[in-house]
Write an enzyme that holds these catalytic residues in place. Structure first.
Site, PDB file in Angstrom:
ATOM      1  N   HIS A 143       0.752  -1.147   0.295  1.00  0.00           N
ATOM      2  CA  HIS A 143      -0.237   0.102   0.515  1.00  0.00           C
ATOM      3  C   HIS A 143       1.429   1.207   0.036  1.00  0.00           C
ATOM      4  O   HIS A 143       2.274   1.033   0.004  1.00  0.00           O
ATOM      5  CB  HIS A 143      -1.092  -0.177   1.317  1.00  0.00           C
ATOM      6  CG  HIS A 143      -2.445  -0.766   0.799  1.00  0.00           C
ATOM      7  ND1 HIS A 143      -2.912  -0.256  -0.113  1.00  0.00           N
ATOM      8  CD2 HIS A 143      -2.709  -1.562   1.296  1.00  0.00           C
ATOM      9  CE1 HIS A 143      -4.473  -1.366  -0.360  1.00  0.00           C
ATOM     10  NE2 HIS A 143      -3.535  -2.381   1.086  1.00  0.00           N
ATOM     11  N   ASP A 189      -0.005   7.341  -3.306  1.00  0.00           N
ATOM     12  CA  ASP A 189      -1.324   6.476  -3.925  1.00  0.00           C
ATOM     13  C   ASP A 189      -2.535   7.321  -4.746  1.00  0.00           C
ATOM     14  O   ASP A 189      -2.384   7.438  -6.393  1.00  0.00           O
ATOM     15  CB  ASP A 189      -2.705   6.845  -3.324  1.00  0.00           C
ATOM     16  CG  ASP A 189      -2.628   4.602  -2.453  1.00  0.00           C
ATOM     17  OD1 ASP A 189      -1.814   4.571  -2.876  1.00  0.00           O
ATOM     18  OD2 ASP A 189      -3.446   4.734  -1.982  1.00  0.00           O
TER      19      ASP A 189
END
Length: 391
Positions: free
Chosen positions: A133, A163
């Site tokens: 992540h 992200d």
């Protein structure tokens, strides 16, 4: 349904649904006029799965739900890709190939399509297939370690660096660049947008400064909270203000307006960039800022040559007069969301519309309208639905 104005009007994009960065990329393109068709998972549609009803990353898009394990679902996806200009896929390497929707297969149906691949680690390399992540990508990219206060662990910058900035925004940039080239060559290509690459790119200056010996430990440098003129300070009411007076003239103006021109700590303004004097300066500024409320400091400093701003929470920011004047935020159903950006003088983006179906942005919530907009007849839609390929 979708935006009809903006510099990307006329561009068709197929977005295979994923987590935040992929939908964010699709939102950026839809905001600027692209016709974005979101392909949701059939399993989610069958169980009534719904995205947050006010998720701005769904705005301006059509949504259909396909069963990509069904041959007809794959066939329909390929048909849609044949009429698209670009594709967004956010899966681990190899997933689209196993579905029969890899770049080579799609290119055989549409050689001009730009195939955007968004992953954390990239399409190649020893970690390409590993789980991860945002925090992992920016850690390995060298962009987590520098962020934070001296003597404390690195601070987590939400999931903005990996992200969204290093992932979704990077892919949107890559897709638009490849679309420009495809307009000249008539040929598409694969865009490999890896969040680890994007995070490293965002830190270009820091790598150079570090290699040149220009950076001290975390939290001791000019832009990481080490300097008194580039930091946040608590106010009397428990709020915070931000100061970014890097240039000497802005620093001098700040000290003057704070009434500290005669203070011994600031007697020699030329010491501004001498780290040896930073601790004393920071301590004195902290004392001063703690004597008034945030609003009082805004009344004195906001809009001046001091490089000052109040630290606003997300719930406060949309009501600030500057945002109101610029229309920085939209308000739908009483809830704010950022307006499309950047702004264009001649091909201004339309105000984003909501998904065409009422209520939550359910997976496949407007299949009939979406497929009709992409050229399928009602009979064809029913064929795919009866076969179980479309929900």
């Amino acid at each position: 349904m979708t935006a009809t104005a903006g510099p990307l009007a006329g561009i068709r994009v197929v977005e295979f649904v994923g987590l935040g960065p992929g939908p964010f990329c699709g939102m950026l393109l839809a905001d600027l006029g692209a016709d974005v068709l979101r392909i949701d998972r059939a399993a989610e549609a069958r169980k009534g799965y719904a995205k947050p009803p006010r998720n701005p990353m769904n705005r301006g898009k059509h949504s259909i739900a396909l069963d990509l394990k069904h041959p007809d679902g794959v066939a329909l996806a390929l048909r849609l890709c044949a009429d698209a200009d670009a594709l967004i896929e956010p899966f681990r390497p190899g997933v689209m190939e196993r579905l029969g929707l890899g770049p080579d297969v799609v290119a055989a149906h549409n050689p001009r399509l730009v195939y955007g691949r968004l992953t954390g680690w990239g399409q190649t390399g020893p970690l390409a297939s590993a789980a991860g992540h945002d925090i992992d990508y920016i850690a390995l990219a060298g962009m987590l370690e520098p962020i934070g206060r001296a003597g404390q662990p690195p601070s987590i910058p939400l999931n903005l660096v990996g992200d969204f900035g290093g992932g979704g925004l990077l892919l949107a940039f890559g897709l638009v660049a490849a679309l420009v080239e495809a307009g000249r060559s008539g040929l598409g290509q694969v865009v490999d947008a890896a969040m680890i690459d994007g995070a490293a790119t965002l830190g270009a200056t820091w790598f150079t400064m570090g290699a040149a010996g220009m950076l001290g430990p975390r939290g001791t440098n000019m832009l990481d909270g080490g300097a008194p003129f580039y930091d946040v300070y608590a106010t009397e009411d428990g709020a915070y203000v931000a100061v970014g007076a890097i240039e000497p003239r802005f620093w001098a103006e700040l000290i003057h307006r704070l009434g500290l021109a005669e203070d011994p700590v600031f007697a020699d303004l030329a010491r501004q960039h001498d780290p040896a004097h930073w601790p004393a300066m920071k301590a004195r500024l902290a004392e001063v800022f703690a004597t008034r409320t945030r609003d009082a400091w805004c009344a004195l400093l906001e809009g001046t040559e001091t490089c000052f701003a109040p630290v606003l929470a997300p719930g406060e920011a949309p009501a600030h007069p500057h945002h109101v004047a610029r229309g920085t935020f939209l308000h739908a159903d009483g809830l704010p969301e950022p307006a499309p950006a950047p702004r264009f003088s001649r091909t201004a983006a339309a105000v984003p519309t909501r998904p065409v179906h009422p209520g939550p942005a359910a997976a496949g919530g407007d299949t009939d309208a979406a497929l009709a907009a992409w050229g399928l007849s009602p009979a064809e839609v029913e064929h795919f639905r009866d076969a179980g390929a479309v929900v």
